[in-house]
Design an enzyme around this catalytic site. Sequence first.
Site, short mmCIF file in Angstrom:
data_model
loop_
_atom_site.label_atom_id
_atom_site.label_comp_id
_atom_site.label_asym_id
_atom_site.label_seq_id
_atom_site.Cartn_x
_atom_site.Cartn_y
_atom_site.Cartn_z
N LYS A 158 1.54 -6.20 -22.89
CA LYS A 158 1.31 -6.63 -21.51
C LYS A 158 2.44 -7.55 -21.05
O LYS A 158 3.06 -8.21 -21.88
CB LYS A 158 -0.01 -7.40 -21.42
CG LYS A 158 -1.26 -6.56 -21.52
CD LYS A 158 -2.50 -7.43 -21.38
CE LYS A 158 -3.77 -6.61 -21.47
NZ LYS A 158 -3.96 -5.66 -20.37
N ARG B 292 -11.91 0.89 -24.85
CA ARG B 292 -12.68 2.14 -24.97
C ARG B 292 -12.65 2.67 -26.40
O ARG B 292 -13.57 3.38 -26.81
CB ARG B 292 -12.13 3.16 -23.95
CG ARG B 292 -10.69 3.52 -24.16
CD ARG B 292 -10.08 4.16 -22.93
NE ARG B 292 -9.81 3.16 -21.88
CZ ARG B 292 -9.31 3.47 -20.69
NH1 ARG B 292 -9.03 4.72 -20.38
NH2 ARG B 292 -9.09 2.53 -19.80
N1 BES Z 1 -8.54 -5.85 -21.10
C1 BES Z 1 -7.85 -4.96 -20.25
C2 BES Z 1 -8.48 -4.84 -18.86
C3 BES Z 1 -8.46 -6.07 -18.00
C4 BES Z 1 -7.49 -6.26 -17.06
C5 BES Z 1 -9.49 -7.01 -18.09
C6 BES Z 1 -7.50 -7.38 -16.23
C7 BES Z 1 -9.51 -8.11 -17.29
C8 BES Z 1 -8.53 -8.31 -16.35
C9 BES Z 1 -7.84 -3.55 -20.87
O1 BES Z 1 -7.84 -3.49 -22.25
C10 BES Z 1 -6.59 -2.90 -20.41
O2 BES Z 1 -5.53 -3.38 -20.74
N2 BES Z 1 -6.72 -1.81 -19.65
C11 BES Z 1 -5.61 -1.09 -19.16
C12 BES Z 1 -5.94 0.38 -19.24
C13 BES Z 1 -4.75 1.27 -18.99
C14 BES Z 1 -3.75 1.15 -20.11
C15 BES Z 1 -5.25 2.69 -18.85
C16 BES Z 1 -5.36 -1.50 -17.71
O3 BES Z 1 -6.31 -1.74 -16.99
O4 BES Z 1 -4.21 -1.62 -17.33
ZN ZN Z 2 -5.88 -3.61 -23.11
#
Ligand code: BES
Ligand code: ZN
Length: 493
Positions: A274, A348
């Site tokens: 990230k 997931r």
């Molecule tokens: N934990 C994150 C989602 C999240 C984002 C929670 C902002 C709280 C605040 C999750 O694991 C994630 O990183 N999801 C990705 C999915 C994508 C790679 C398909 C996302 O939302 O960018």
């Molecule tokens: Zn994630």
Amino acid sequence: MRIKVQNLTVDKVKCDLLVINLFEGVKDPGGATAVIDKRLKGVISALVKSGEITGKLCEVNIVHTQGKLPAKQVLVVGLGKAADFDLDRSRKVMAAAMVEAKRIKAKFVATIVHGAGAGGLSLPTAAQALTEGCLIGTYHYAGFATIKNDSFFATEELAIIEISKSKIRDILQGVHAGQIIAESVNNARDLINAPANKVTPSYLAQVAQKVPGVKVTVLSLAQAKKLGMEAYYSVSKGSKEPAKFIIMQYGQGKPEIALVGKGITFDSGGISIKPSRKMWEMKTDMSGAAAVLETMRAISRLKARKSVVGVLPCTENMPDGQAQKPGDVIGSLLGKTIEIISTDAEGRMVLADGIGYAKKVLKVKKIIDVATLTGACVSALGDAASGIMANDQELVDQLIAAGQRTGEKLWQLPLFEEYKEYSKSEIADTKNCTEQGKAGTAIGGLFLELFAEDTLWAHIDIAGTAFLDRGRGYLSAGATGVMVRTLTEYLRS
Ligand code: BES
Ligand code: ZN
Ligand code: ZN
């Protein structure tokens, strides 16, 4: 804070601050407000007439009693229009009053139950909402700061005053439930607000093991591996922090329902790392697990007549030489294979095996999962509502209705057939996510639906609601403990 219920008249109660109320637009106050007004020689009704006290929702006005009453000061809190009054307004009103009590450093506060008469609420639910508003509304995360300031002041006691003896039992019943539920909410907030170097999977396992009345099993990474939970353990491969798969069982016999909570104690994204801006917020990526853990505590303390299992797949998601990589193909407990497109779609993955464990090992027929799953849910609904998706409309309707009673909004998103195309893989049963980012929340939901198969299942995405940048109503900035109240309400109803 201690909360007690006293059979007394409001003009007899000795305290630092006595909270009475006024509906908006009422020119001649009645009930407790009238009693106090009379003892204060009409000062409240004069302020109402002059327009200084309006009764607008959450308006607070302090009147000094100057020896005319055993209470040192009186606070008139606005209830808004009588026709609009509901349980959530009752929580907001009590929170506003208690924040004011804290500001003036009142140690002993007394109040009446607001809105049970003219507001049309039943007495136990009104007393429960009042208790929740008071305890959730005064929550403060102390953290690890060693320099104390004004925000550390805490009111010691709230006395709920009731003139009629026959009503005491109903009030006590509501206070009892409200106290247990609010404590669970605040415990969840503590777990979520705490940093990831303190709240590790091992720490969550320790907390779970101490929940009274709940049987807890903790699987190590080696045990999870042996069972075939590859979707779960592959996420933890990049982390040196031991992963823990936690199972919490409450009630007799085979569980009727499983609650599965995403327990990523820190989500760096893994190899699909990230951006560093706000990455610290990913300490909250175990909010689903915290909500399930504390719901288990609440239903156990409330002695709910249900058999429920909580499943918490907990791990960190970190990048490392051993970490899983984009393009890897991973198996799962239910045998389905997954092509990793992004290691950041890890929630997931752990939930797929959490759901798989509930189905295959525990043989549960109904599953609700709770997760901070997608940034797309934050874009779609902001922090106002959690997203809900399911393969069973009745379950959705029941959860939305429970959320209406607790003031936690749930908004249904569609799992359209068309979206299924997006995650088709050439080399596995499914991709874990897509690259174009369309309908991201539903794509997450559809992935989980694949593992729920024919089991009744609902998925709640709390990515936007678990953590607030700014306070709102009775919730301060930071962790909200969202879904503890709604899941508890759903299981009790
Ligand atoms: N934990 C994150 C989602 C999240 C984002 C929670 C902002 C709280 C605040 C999750 O694991 C994630 O990183 N999801 C990705 C999915 C994508 C790679 C398909 C996302 O939302 O960018
Ligand atoms: Zn994630
Ligand atoms: Zn995550």
